[in-house]
Enzyme design. Structure first.
Site, PDB file in Angstrom:
ATOM      1  CB  CYS A   1      -0.933  -0.026   1.203  1.00 21.52           C
ATOM      2  SG  CYS A   1      -0.094  -0.165   2.794  1.00 21.52           S
TER       3      CYS A   1
ATOM      4  CG  HIS B   1      27.903 -31.223 -15.876  1.00 20.66           C
ATOM      5  ND1 HIS B   1      28.684 -31.261 -17.007  1.00 20.66           N
ATOM      6  CD2 HIS B   1      26.829 -32.009 -16.122  1.00 20.66           C
ATOM      7  CE1 HIS B   1      28.104 -32.038 -17.907  1.00 20.66           C
ATOM      8  NE2 HIS B   1      26.968 -32.510 -17.396  1.00 20.66           N
TER       9      HIS B   1
END
Length: 623
Positions: A27, A545
């Protein structure tokens, strides 16, 4: 990192992380959260964040008071994840009344800017006509009046839309149901005042322009009918059959049952307003003026908006919010200016001047949370002054003719044929400002500026909390390899460069040893040994990886030193890799290191180094 990002990250961290946020909106001064688990939010840590002025937890709606910068902080948080913007009220251990008030607040929250903007447009129009700059007979007046009235007349449509987002049903069907209430054909039937029936059932003719209760009730009912319609409709025809069922059931109920019920509520409210205005007109402004800070603390002041709109619709003017809130808001300003005058603390003086100025324009959260509530006694001075100024407003029958934020810029909403209404509003402002200023000077600071001592103690406590809580706000991932750092977006594989699997970094290795990047557990070593998944003791899930497309080597060139589910310590050897062999086979040895549960964290930030060694910090994961 700018200050809004910093505040956003700390706020998200202390409300329990991104994964704990179900919905978020803001708000004028507050971040409004729906949290999945309220127990994960740490109020003390939030209050210690620089830039946070207070925390309110009411009816499952978790509110963090930021001030005028709230929209910037909200934008930064929304960049961190995807959230609903419809704030829900948690119903566990909440009374029925509080559930209803919480729902009304959530439904009206998105609509309030439109109502306030249109209200100020009405105020400007009133000012233009009062100064004789625009004639009430001119087309300009007609058009401006239309612009302002549109927000109120079509209120059933966007209240229905907002309600649908709260009750989690189709907002466009809801908007159609709201539009039915004010369709020109039905309005024409109302104007004709001739009996109308639907399959022989009488339809009460009521004008629903600006109505509040009917659209909310009909959409609440829609949320149940829609579930039924979706359940009984076959998938092949659901796209049109389910809405058909909804309209067939809801439209007549809307006009025959729920609409008239809303009109009955309006009639009752009219009787109440008429009694108060004639017999006890001072009561509401006094209560609102005195207790408005408490309503603001809970965020429930918005729940009065439907009643205020009903008052406009039945009486043509409002006394519920405007006079009392004006008295209270200006009292906050007066108290802050008194604190600024008396304090010897430079930081408190600066805060008080800024908050007091903001309060003059109707935004009081900075004053409430930054000054008066923190110092305690000034808050009592504000409440007493607000009650006194509200009493004046009630005795002289101050009235507003449009909705606006209650501050000095809202004076035009008091303009009417009787200009004494504006004069009385100005007197109300003066009473509130002077009373709160004088009372705070006398009582608010205490002997030997006790308020300064309170402020210093509060700031020291916040600082201590902030310092103690700044530790462990992030977790470190240490390099598993020696080599050259490569940004993930520069990796020649879209799965990694576009961060499909998560955020992280890559390393172009210079030696073949791959070591544990933290204390934790091995989740899995891929059968081809080219990749390994781990989880840290703190819950970070990581994949190392080694090389790109090296799965095609079927384990050649890789030596495994750990097993699935094995506990490891930082620096333990995981794999050994023959880098020369892999490169001779034509594969890129760039090794991505990916935090696969990145979305569970505020941010994943890689080091800015260009070279790194095993055991050096390469990634920070912010909780």
């Amino acid at each position: 990192m700018n200050k809004y990002e910093e505040i956003a990250k700390q706020v998200v961290e202390h409300v329990g992380g991104i994964s704990n946020v179900e919905a978020l909106t803001n708000c004028m001064t507050r971040l409004r959260f729906t949290l999945k688990d309220l127990n994960k939010a740490d109020v003390k840590k939030l209050e210690a964040v620089k830039g946070v002025q207070g925390v309110v937890n009411k009816n499952g709606q978790f509110q963090v008071v930021i001030g005028s910068d709230v929209s910037h902080v909200c934008d930064e948080i929304k960049k961190m994840g995807s959230f609903s913007d419809t704030i829900q009220t948690k119903t566990e251990h909440v009374s029925v009344i509080n559930r209803v008030l919480g729902a009304i607040t959530a439904i009206f929250q998105p609509v309030i800017p439109a109502i306030c903007g249109a209200g100020m447009l009405k105020a400007v129009l009133a000012l233009l006509t009062a100064l004789s700059w625009v004639s009430t007979e001119s087309q300009t007046y007609v058009l401006l009046n239309m612009f302002a009235d549109a927000a109120f007349y079509f209120l059933p449509i966007y209240l229905a839309f907002s309600s649908a987002k709260y009750f989690k049903c189709n907002p466009y069907i809801a908007a159609v149901l709201g539009a039915i209430l004010i369709h020109p054909t039905f309005s024409g039937l109302v104007a004709a005042a001739e009996p109308v029936t639907y399959f022989g059932i009488p339809v009460k003719l009521v004008s629903y322009g600006s109505s509040v209760v009917p659209p909310i009730l009909i959409v609440w009912l829609q949320s149940y009918v829609e579930k039924f319609a979706n359940k009984v409709s076959p998938n092949a025809v659901k796209v049109f059959l389910a809405p058909l069922i909804e309209f067939f059931i809801l439209c007549p109920i809307c006009l025959i049952v729920i609409g008239p019920l809303g009109s009955v509520v309006g009639d009752v409210l009219y009787v109440v307003f008429d009694f108060l205005n004639n017999q006890a007109r001072w009561v509401i402004p006094v209560l609102m003026g005195a207790f408005c800070p408490l309503f603001v603390m809970t965020g429930m002041h918005y729940s009065f908006m439907p009643v205020q709109l009903a008052q406009y619709a039945t009486l043509g003017y409002g006394t519920l919010l405007g006079p009392g809130m004006l008295a209270s808001n200006i009292s906050q300003a007066g108290a802050c200016f008194a604190v600024a005058l008396r304090t010897k603390n430079k930081e408190l003086r600066s805060t008080a001047i800024s908050a007091g100025t903001t309060a003059l324009f109707g935004i009081t959260e900075p004053a409430l949370y930054g000054v008066t509530m923190r110092l305690k006694t000034p808050l009592w001075c504000v409440m007493v002054s607000g009650g006194i100024a509200g009493l004046w407003g009630g005795l002289v029958n101050m009235r507003t003719y449009a909705s606006a934020t209650a501050g000095i810029t809202a004076l035009p909403v008091y303009i009417t044929d009787d200009m004494m209404n504006v004069v009385n509003a100005v007197i109300c402002i003066i009473i509130a400002l002077v009373c709160s200023f004088v009372l705070t000077l006398i009582f608010g600071m205490g002997r030997k500026n006790k308020a300064d001592k309170n402020f210093e103690e509060a700031k020291q406590a916040e600082s201590a909390n902030s310092q103690s809580n700044s530790v462990n706000t992030y977790s470190s991932i240490y390099s598993p390899l020696n080599g050259k750092l490569v940004k993930l977006e520069n990796v020649n594989d879209d799965v990694f460069s576009k961060k499909v699997m998560g955020s992280g970094i890559a390393i172009f290795p210079e030696s073949g040893k791959v070591c544990a990047p933290f204390d934790g557990k091995v989740n899995t070593v891929f059968p081809t040994k080219h990749a390994i998944g781990l989880t840290s003791d703190e819950g970070i899930e990581l994949i190392i990886h080694v090389g790109l497309d090296t799965v095609e080597l079927n384990g050649e060139g890789f030596a495994q030193h750990v097993q699935d589910n094995q506990e490891v310590k930082k620096g333990d050897l995981l794999l050994e890799v023959d880098l020369d062999f892999i490169q001779k086979k034509g594969y890129d040895i760039t090794t991505p290191i990916i935090v696969t549960n990145s979305s569970s964290y505020i941010d994943v930030i890689e080091t800015d180094k260009t070279q790194i060694k095993i055991g050096e910090e390469c990634i920070k994961v912010f909780k």
